[in-house]
Design a protein around this motif. Structure first.
Motif, PDB file in Angstrom:
ATOM      1  N   VAL A 283     -21.041  29.210  49.666  1.00 21.70           N
ATOM      2  CA  VAL A 283     -21.772  28.154  50.389  1.00 21.70           C
ATOM      3  C   VAL A 283     -21.166  26.787  50.094  1.00 21.70           C
ATOM      4  CG1 VAL A 283     -23.993  26.952  50.560  1.00 21.70           C
ATOM      5  CG2 VAL A 283     -23.930  29.451  50.543  1.00 21.70           C
ATOM      6  N   GLU A 284     -20.810  26.533  48.831  1.00 25.38           N
ATOM      7  CA  GLU A 284     -20.180  25.265  48.465  1.00 25.38           C
ATOM      8  C   GLU A 284     -18.831  25.111  49.154  1.00 25.38           C
ATOM      9  OE1 GLU A 284     -20.996  22.523  46.360  1.00 25.38           O
ATOM     10  OE2 GLU A 284     -22.976  23.335  46.794  1.00 25.38           O
TER      11      GLU A 284
ATOM     12  N   PRO B 214     -14.258  16.281  49.544  1.00 25.37           N
ATOM     13  CA  PRO B 214     -13.025  16.003  48.802  1.00 25.37           C
ATOM     14  C   PRO B 214     -13.217  15.892  47.301  1.00 25.37           C
ATOM     15  CG  PRO B 214     -13.130  14.671  50.779  1.00 25.37           C
ATOM     16  CD  PRO B 214     -14.481  15.328  50.632  1.00 25.37           C
ATOM     17  N   ASP B 215     -14.398  15.438  46.871  1.00 22.37           N
ATOM     18  CA  ASP B 215     -14.630  15.236  45.439  1.00 22.37           C
ATOM     19  C   ASP B 215     -15.432  16.370  44.811  1.00 22.37           C
ATOM     20  OD1 ASP B 215     -16.964  14.698  46.800  1.00 22.37           O
ATOM     21  OD2 ASP B 215     -17.544  13.000  45.539  1.00 22.37           O
ATOM     22  N   MET B 216     -15.547  17.495  45.543  1.00 18.25           N
ATOM     23  CA  MET B 216     -16.382  18.578  45.026  1.00 18.25           C
ATOM     24  C   MET B 216     -15.831  19.074  43.698  1.00 18.25           C
ATOM     25  SD  MET B 216     -15.283  21.457  47.860  1.00 18.25           S
ATOM     26  CE  MET B 216     -16.723  22.462  47.575  1.00 18.25           C
ATOM     27  N   ARG B 217     -16.725  19.464  42.780  1.00 24.77           N
ATOM     28  CA  ARG B 217     -16.309  19.851  41.446  1.00 24.77           C
ATOM     29  C   ARG B 217     -15.591  21.194  41.454  1.00 24.77           C
ATOM     30  NH1 ARG B 217     -16.418  22.577  37.371  1.00 24.77           N
ATOM     31  NH2 ARG B 217     -17.599  24.193  38.411  1.00 24.77           N
ATOM     32  N   ILE B 218     -16.111  22.145  42.243  1.00 17.96           N
ATOM     33  CA  ILE B 218     -15.469  23.446  42.258  1.00 17.96           C
ATOM     34  C   ILE B 218     -14.257  23.430  43.179  1.00 17.96           C
ATOM     35  CG2 ILE B 218     -17.664  24.599  41.815  1.00 17.96           C
ATOM     36  CD1 ILE B 218     -17.623  25.544  44.724  1.00 17.96           C
ATOM     37  N   MET B 219     -13.497  24.495  43.142  1.00 14.60           N
ATOM     38  CA  MET B 219     -12.288  24.590  43.927  1.00 14.60           C
ATOM     39  C   MET B 219     -12.548  24.318  45.408  1.00 14.60           C
ATOM     40  SD  MET B 219      -9.772  27.913  44.266  1.00 14.60           S
ATOM     41  CE  MET B 219     -11.081  28.934  44.948  1.00 14.60           C
TER      42      MET B 219
ATOM     43  N   ALA C 131     -12.679  32.223  49.199  1.00  9.24           N
ATOM     44  CA  ALA C 131     -12.270  30.837  49.458  1.00  9.24           C
ATOM     45  C   ALA C 131     -11.575  30.721  50.813  1.00  9.24           C
ATOM     46  CB  ALA C 131     -11.346  30.345  48.344  1.00  9.24           C
ATOM     47  N   VAL C 132     -10.691  31.680  51.094  1.00  7.40           N
ATOM     48  CA  VAL C 132      -9.990  31.669  52.383  1.00  7.40           C
ATOM     49  C   VAL C 132     -10.980  31.852  53.523  1.00  7.40           C
ATOM     50  CG1 VAL C 132      -8.315  32.897  53.817  1.00  7.40           C
ATOM     51  CG2 VAL C 132      -7.828  32.487  51.397  1.00  7.40           C
ATOM     52  N   ARG C 133     -11.912  32.797  53.361  1.00  8.37           N
ATOM     53  CA  ARG C 133     -12.901  33.051  54.412  1.00  8.37           C
ATOM     54  C   ARG C 133     -13.788  31.839  54.640  1.00  8.37           C
ATOM     55  NH1 ARG C 133     -12.651  35.419  58.689  1.00  8.37           N
ATOM     56  NH2 ARG C 133     -11.423  36.942  57.511  1.00  8.37           N
ATOM     57  N   ALA C 134     -14.117  31.125  53.565  1.00  5.80           N
ATOM     58  CA  ALA C 134     -14.949  29.925  53.698  1.00  5.80           C
ATOM     59  C   ALA C 134     -14.240  28.857  54.517  1.00  5.80           C
ATOM     60  CB  ALA C 134     -15.308  29.377  52.318  1.00  5.80           C
ATOM     61  N   ALA C 135     -12.914  28.768  54.329  1.00  7.15           N
ATOM     62  CA  ALA C 135     -12.135  27.785  55.078  1.00  7.15           C
ATOM     63  C   ALA C 135     -11.987  28.196  56.538  1.00  7.15           C
ATOM     64  CB  ALA C 135     -10.765  27.607  54.438  1.00  7.15           C
TER      65      ALA C 135
END
Length: 207
Positions: A99-100, A106-111, A179-183
């Motif tokens: 979800v994140e 741009p400044d998100m803490r996680i990857m 991560a790829v799927r989220a993008a």
């Protein structure tokens, strides 16, 4: 910037650490927006609201900023793996990550998912970036293996070394795939994803 040349942040003043972090956040924003090659030091200076000359006091060139961001993302990834290992519900922990990633800042803490894709592509073109990412992957896999091999009474899974080596790789592939799927598909049906993870994660964490 190689690991031997990197700045010892502990030796920096609080003000210097704050400035350096400000530059990295601004650079991350620019790299996500323009890509590594299209983003310029002028773009980064503008995003950080500081002069290019001041940025050069902390980073000699754009490549050193890229390597520092990879190191920064690696440290965050290790923290996230530790949080996952401490979670009572790994599926929900992975869902929170997805979800994140689906709502990138741009400044998100996680990857940042877009930045993950950008660094992966850059690794095929730049040997230093490729080496830095390989080192980060080794650290992440080692962190997963430590958790999986740790006895259950100590908060681990109690796997054998042989099995944990395979499962840690599978966990890395799963997380990178998320991560790829989220993008690529940020509006993915979260309930379907939760059900899919619920089928796979227990197997990866079991003998």
């Amino acid at each position: 910037m190689t690991r031997d040349e990197k700045i010892d942040e502990a030796s920096l003043s609080p003000r210097a650490r704050e400035q350096r972090e400000r530059i990295l956040v601004a650079a991350q924003h620019c790299f996500v927006k323009y890509g590594f090659h299209a983003a310029s030091m002028a773009n980064i200076a503008e995003a950080a609201a500081m002069s290019a000359g001041l940025i050069y006091r902390y980073f000699p060139n754009k490549s050193s900023i890229v390597l520092a961001i990879i190191e920064r993302q690696s440290e965050m990834e290790l923290e996230d793996i530790r949080a996952l290992s401490a979670s009572t519900d790994p599926v929900e922990a992975l869902m929170e990550c997805f979800v994140e990633w689906s709502r990138p800042r741009p400044d998100m803490r996680i990857m940042n998912a877009a930045l993950f894709l950008e660094t992966s592509a850059e690794a095929t073109r730049d040997k230093q970036v490729g080496k830095a990412i390989h080192h980060a992957d080794e650290l992440a896999c080692a962190e997963f293996r430590q958790w999986l091999e740790q006895p259950a009474e100590q908060g681990g899974i109690g796997m054998s070394t042989t099995i944990s080596e395979r499962r840690s790789l599978a966990m890395m592939l799963l997380i990178e795939g998320l991560a790829v799927r989220a993008a690529r598909d940020p509006k993915l049906d979260t309930q379907l994803l939760r059900e899919a993870l619920a089928e796979v994660v227990p197997y990866l964490m079991g003998e």
